[in-house]
Scaffold this motif. Sequence first.
Motif, short mmCIF file in Angstrom:
data_model
loop_
_atom_site.label_atom_id
_atom_site.label_comp_id
_atom_site.label_asym_id
_atom_site.label_seq_id
_atom_site.Cartn_x
_atom_site.Cartn_y
_atom_site.Cartn_z
N SER A 1 0.77 -1.35 0.20
CA SER A 1 -0.51 0.18 -0.09
C SER A 1 0.87 0.76 -0.21
O SER A 1 1.90 1.16 0.42
N ASN A 2 0.34 2.44 0.02
CA ASN A 2 1.25 3.55 -0.46
C ASN A 2 0.91 4.29 0.11
O ASN A 2 1.59 5.74 0.63
N LEU A 3 0.36 3.64 1.87
CA LEU A 3 -0.48 5.10 3.21
C LEU A 3 0.30 6.36 2.17
O LEU A 3 -0.45 7.11 3.47
N LYS A 4 -1.67 7.11 1.60
CA LYS A 4 -1.57 7.95 1.12
C LYS A 4 -2.25 8.89 2.54
O LYS A 4 -3.02 10.30 2.17
N LEU A 5 -3.33 8.43 2.85
CA LEU A 5 -4.27 8.13 3.89
C LEU A 5 -3.57 8.85 5.35
O LEU A 5 -3.78 9.59 5.85
N LEU A 6 -1.79 8.40 4.90
CA LEU A 6 -1.30 8.69 6.53
C LEU A 6 0.22 9.84 5.96
O LEU A 6 0.91 10.72 6.66
N SER A 7 -0.50 10.41 4.60
CA SER A 7 1.34 11.50 4.12
C SER A 7 1.21 12.76 4.36
O SER A 7 0.04 13.49 5.16
N GLY A 8 2.73 12.76 5.09
CA GLY A 8 2.42 13.77 5.37
C GLY A 8 3.01 13.75 7.08
O GLY A 8 3.89 14.27 8.25
N PHE A 9 2.52 12.53 7.98
CA PHE A 9 2.99 12.58 9.45
C PHE A 9 4.35 11.39 9.10
O PHE A 9 4.66 11.48 10.20
N PRO B 1 9.02 11.57 4.92
CA PRO B 1 8.81 11.27 3.31
C PRO B 1 9.32 9.59 3.04
O PRO B 1 10.46 9.54 3.07
N GLU B 2 9.01 9.59 1.74
CA GLU B 2 10.03 8.35 1.41
C GLU B 2 11.35 8.23 0.63
O GLU B 2 11.73 7.59 1.36
N PHE B 3 11.47 9.12 0.65
CA PHE B 3 13.19 9.19 0.02
C PHE B 3 14.27 8.69 1.27
O PHE B 3 14.79 9.02 1.84
N TYR B 4 13.12 9.47 2.73
CA TYR B 4 13.81 9.90 4.05
C TYR B 4 13.78 7.65 4.53
O TYR B 4 13.13 7.42 5.14
N SER B 5 14.77 7.12 3.76
CA SER B 5 14.86 5.71 4.06
C SER B 5 15.41 5.21 5.04
O SER B 5 16.94 5.95 4.45
N PHE C 1 16.56 2.23 3.38
CA PHE C 1 17.45 1.39 1.82
C PHE C 1 18.11 2.85 1.22
O PHE C 1 17.10 3.83 1.21
N GLU C 2 18.37 2.67 0.61
CA GLU C 2 20.10 3.72 -0.47
C GLU C 2 18.60 3.90 -1.73
O GLU C 2 18.03 3.54 -2.38
N GLN C 3 18.29 5.33 -1.18
CA GLN C 3 17.18 5.65 -2.51
C GLN C 3 18.80 6.35 -4.03
O GLN C 3 19.44 6.81 -3.51
N GLU C 4 18.13 6.36 -5.03
CA GLU C 4 18.77 7.15 -6.18
C GLU C 4 19.01 8.76 -5.94
O GLU C 4 19.73 9.20 -6.17
N SER C 5 17.67 9.09 -5.10
CA SER C 5 17.57 11.03 -4.80
C SER C 5 17.04 11.28 -3.97
O SER C 5 16.43 10.25 -2.83
N ASP C 6 17.31 12.23 -3.11
CA ASP C 6 17.02 12.98 -2.15
C ASP C 6 16.28 13.85 -2.33
O ASP C 6 15.69 14.57 -1.04
N CYS C 7 15.85 14.15 -3.14
CA CYS C 7 14.57 14.90 -3.79
C CYS C 7 13.03 14.65 -3.98
O CYS C 7 12.48 12.53 -3.99
N PRO C 8 11.35 14.57 -3.84
CA PRO C 8 10.42 14.08 -3.52
C PRO C 8 10.68 13.42 -4.73
O PRO C 8 10.61 13.98 -6.38
N LEU C 9 10.13 12.09 -5.08
CA LEU C 9 9.44 11.09 -5.68
C LEU C 9 10.58 10.83 -6.67
O LEU C 9 10.49 10.05 -7.99
N GLY C 10 11.65 10.97 -6.53
CA GLY C 10 12.80 10.66 -6.94
C GLY C 10 13.21 12.20 -8.40
O GLY C 10 14.11 12.05 -8.56
N ILE C 11 12.21 13.38 -8.35
CA ILE C 11 13.02 14.01 -9.10
C ILE C 11 14.19 14.92 -9.06
O ILE C 11 14.17 15.57 -8.19
N GLU C 12 14.91 15.02 -9.92
CA GLU C 12 16.10 16.15 -9.74
C GLU C 12 15.61 17.29 -9.05
O GLU C 12 14.94 17.94 -9.85
N CYS C 13 16.31 17.87 -8.06
CA CYS C 13 16.08 18.60 -7.59
C CYS C 13 17.50 20.00 -6.75
O CYS C 13 18.00 19.27 -6.90
N PHE C 14 17.20 21.09 -6.78
CA PHE C 14 18.10 21.45 -6.37
C PHE C 14 17.38 21.82 -4.95
O PHE C 14 16.84 22.88 -5.03
N LYS C 15 18.30 22.45 -4.22
CA LYS C 15 18.56 22.69 -2.58
C LYS C 15 18.96 24.35 -2.60
O LYS C 15 19.14 24.51 -1.47
#
Length: 655
Positions: A486-494, A497-501, A503-517
Amino acid sequence: MRLVILSIFFVALPFFGLAQDDENPVVWETKVNQLSDTEYELIVEGKIFDGWYVFSQYTAEGGSLPSEFTFKEVGTDYELVGTAEESKTVTEYSEIFEVEETFFRKEAIFTQKIKLINPDVSQIKVNLFYQVCKDVCIPADIDFVFSLNGEAVATNDVLSVDDRSKALSAVLKLDLKNKELLTQGQEEIGASTSLWVIFALGFLGGLIALLTPCVFPMIPLTVSFFTKHSHKKSKGIANALLYGFFIVLIYFLLSLPFHLFDSVDSQILNTIATNVWLNLAFFAIFVFFAFSFFGYYELTLPSSWANKMDAASSKVGGALGIFFMAVTLAIVSFSCTGPILGGLLVGTTLAEGDVAINLTAGMTGFGVALALPFALFALFPAWLNSLPKSGGWMTTVKVVLGFLELGLALKFLSNADLVGNWGIFKREIFLGIWILIGLLMTLYLFGIIRFPHDGPKQKLGLGRKVTAILSAAFTVYLILGVSKVSNLKLLSGFPPPEFYSVFEQESDCPLGIECFKDFEAGLAHAKEINKPILLDFTGWACVNCRKMEENVWSEPDIFPILKNDYVLISLYVDDRKELPEAEQFNFQYASGRVKRIENIAQKWGTFQDINFNAVSQPFYVLLSPDLEVLNSSIQNSDSDTYRKWLLEGLRNFRE
């Protein structure tokens, strides 16, 4: 009541760090006039914001705190000539303290003459303690250093702005084109949590509080008191209605100090909500609340407070006596209402919009729910017979609330971990602890585990069985979410974030989108590839930001637009990571106020404030690489509105 609120605010003020690096309602300047070879005139001038006032050195004793100067090394290097003179003051009678108070409005000027004893002295150090007030009062102090060549420097509140700071400040200020487009149609496009929704949540919290053993037994007792101790039935009803009104008023008044935070600094509530140590403190407090609900100890305010209020209600009588009765109820019921109010505070700070107004709406709703049964049963006394009897079911309500408090406490711990960049409390760990809490609550509801204040074991009622099944279903839902079923959308925000895992993630941006901080880096990339910019003001602890990313950005007709057509720049306004020394500077506002920029949160929070006149998150802006505004700004919205907003920005960019 006002004194109680002031006391609470004074106790909390140092904890919130209000006077450290946020805006003070007084801007101070200093001057030195040389009168002779050994005599000088030291002048301190304060520009006071509209509506605020500062107390004189000579205001009457027994009232508000006077301004007080402390001269360092006096008697050794120099001596004072007379006392400090003051500019024009106002004197008014204070009904609270019952004395004549003297204070400054708009401007306060202090002048002190000194005579040197040591001719080699080149600097005079002075400390000023003062109290500035509006609806509530802020105590503050500031150190000045007077150099006897006419220059003056303050060592803590007033910061100097050198050329390096001016250059870095200039970079922070954007030269936006079509800036007026930012607010066009904003009311139609931007969505914010309705105050009625916040009011309803507060009302729901009040209804839950009614079912606790601290409040429920008070209903028939109080209503009977008003109806039986009044000579006329109409008088008893009127008194009960007045009692209910005062309950609402008390909870409304408790929200007022939070409006002061907003008036002192537009970013102060965000600072409070994302402060690492404050979140850790809230975590500890909510765990403490939870175990009180479990029955391991009783959480109460000092009994002397309730006794004094009760005595006052008997002594004064009339409407004022009824008011003190309402205050007594608020005090004696705190062990049950306090944790619920804490949850309400969290809910309103997590909602979009003005936090202080949200809190007032929520607190008022809470008060209305508490007051409603007293009014209704006074109007219809026969209804009292239909009230369920007090019993073990109220203990069950308290224990369930205890489990909910534990779950909420983890949100504060998660906030501290995210904002502090600790990398410890990852998403899977958070959800794993929630699963454990859900499992324990289910076992309790089915009667398998018990707590100290549980009565003799009895047959489970229908309500308890239904609640147990719902708890079990929620626990299974969490397990499916951790296992990615399940994607736990009912709990979104609590949860984090999914990239804060773990397990190693490809990106530390939302949904794996390339982003600049970093804005400058993102802007340079946008210029290089000639794509428009999606400027995303977000936060690690921002619940609504996660909801937008997980529920709206993830939509199949939105995700490709974000990934392929825009350069995403995500600026975290609650990131407390310290900037390199070379990037720290003093930023001066148009008003003259100077603010120290030491960490990422202060930099991007100020950047959002001065360029877009906004401090809430999420907050989205579409820009061209030439800093042309492409569409109105937007905050929370549904997926259809957000998709149209993105496409309109693209169309404007291409045209």
